[in-house]
Enzyme design. Sequence first.
Site, PDB file in Angstrom:
ATOM      1  N   ASP A 162      -2.173   5.780  -5.132  1.00 14.50           N
ATOM      2  CA  ASP A 162      -2.369   4.889  -3.982  1.00 14.50           C
ATOM      3  C   ASP A 162      -2.690   3.472  -4.449  1.00 14.50           C
ATOM      4  OD1 ASP A 162      -2.984   3.671  -1.607  1.00 14.50           O
ATOM      5  OD2 ASP A 162      -4.666   4.970  -1.104  1.00 14.50           O
TER       6      ASP A 162
ATOM      7  N   ASP B 133       0.819  -1.209   0.000  1.00 11.16           N
ATOM      8  CA  ASP B 133       0.000   0.000   0.000  1.00 11.16           C
ATOM      9  C   ASP B 133       0.854   1.260   0.000  1.00 11.16           C
ATOM     10  OD1 ASP B 133      -2.049   1.838   0.329  1.00 11.16           O
ATOM     11  OD2 ASP B 133      -2.182   1.515   2.498  1.00 11.16           O
TER      12      ASP B 133
END
Length: 545
Positions: free
Chosen positions: A316, A129
């Site tokens: 992201d 992430d």
Amino acid sequence: MMRTPKFIALFIYYLCALTCSFPLPASSDDDADGLLRIGLKKRSLDLDTLNAARIISKDGGKYAIDLKDICSNLNGSGAGTVSPKTRLVCPKLGESDAYKVFLSNILNTRYFGEIGIGSPLQNFTVVFDTGSSNLWVLSSKCRYSINCYLHSKYISGRSSTYTKIGKNYSIIYGSRSISGFFSGDNVQMGNFIVKDQTFAEVTRERSLTLLMAEFDGIMGLGFQEKSAGNVLPIWYSMGEQGLLRDKVFSFWFNRNTEAEKAGEIIFGGVDPKHFKGKHTYIPVAQKGFWQVEMGDFLIGGRSTEICKGGCTAIVDSGTSLIAGPPEIVAQINHAIGAGGLANMECRQLVRMVGGVMMELILSQVKSGKLCSMISVCSYNSTEHERNGIEMVTDHGSQSGNKGSSHSYTLSTRGVPCAMCKMLVTLVKILLKQKDIVDYVFNYLGSLCDYMPLPRGKAFVDCNRIPDMPNVSFTIGKHSFHLTPQQYILKTGEGDATTCLSGFVPLDAPPPPPGGPLWILGDMFMQVYHTVFDFGNLQIGFAEAA
């Protein structure tokens, strides 16, 4: 007594099978080109998963209450201390929104890979992430959540390289409230070992997302400036320990849904097979998130002008969809005819039972009865049909004949009565033709758009995808285009096919330097191979292969 050694051997074998860890499979290319390659897997998303999400997070349930507690604390938080990922799931949150947040979390945890922690290795599946900065996995000391018993847990007592730190850890990640404490140990990815990496052992995880997830933790790849406890992110450690050929890592997501490997994250460089042409590099606007300055956003080639004064975009990998300013997402969803779950189920009902409904309606329509209802004919229930075509013979002068097998009593306008019944019969014949039936079904489907919809439109009619507009992001004076086939998420097959809009509203104060905020998630990264260059503080995009 002769069976005892055999029994002991079997007991040791099964005990080892349950408790021992084995080395991670390493890519043969790791040592050959100085790159660390980690294959990614992708969780499937179908209508059953969506329905399970809706059931498990019913209004008033504990999950909805927990979410409300988490989001109610945001009002007093500054923009710099709250992750945009959290803002994404908490705008004006009420208990009735729990399903949408739960769905968002399921969508946001679709790609994951394998790592090992400790000596000997304890293996974990994690999400990589770029929108967060800490590494965490569940701890063996996690005992008060069902998640603790359904996922791999780190057991510090089994590792000879474990270092006790003990400092408390607590963070809100998306809609997850997790807490625990910090520890240190070796982390292995492929053939690369990162020594004495600080990570969090989570002892409490309040989210039901993990209950349905196929991962055991998160590996944050953001900057130290956003790291809880100011802990050094793992890619910092890899650079400091000289493990990387170049100070970059890159993501490639495989658009071939049938392939076994869903993608690959590479530390130390890029694979030329993963992209076409050259990368366009854009400077990181400010360390914290992987964020860049963004220019105009276009729908169907027309400017929305929302970014006339500049926008901020965070890249992201932990967000599957694309989040943007609510007013822009509203424009997009209007252009593509997006609707809520009730809208989608209405259209699905039309497709599934529309044909049966049509047949039943047509079988009940009698021309004489219909024409009598509009006062053109008089109707007697003894009328009959021949070969499916109703009799329209003028019996006005024979209405009193006893031998008649059917009895119409015409109004004083006998010809209009016959014409009316003929028209009804022709309409019934026409309504059985495929093109007419398709038109009727499409019209009925359009009526679903007027049903009351929940906040956050998401679902679209799969049949309308070819007619939807392209959209374009202007980043670094370069246009990055997405076609409807690329920004619509399609799941399921046949009548069970479900299509979701790839755009969700994000109402959040942007991090510096300001401007309306976007989050470019995996949906964007699937189309554009992405390089995170922390040596030169820049992000590169190229068309994915």
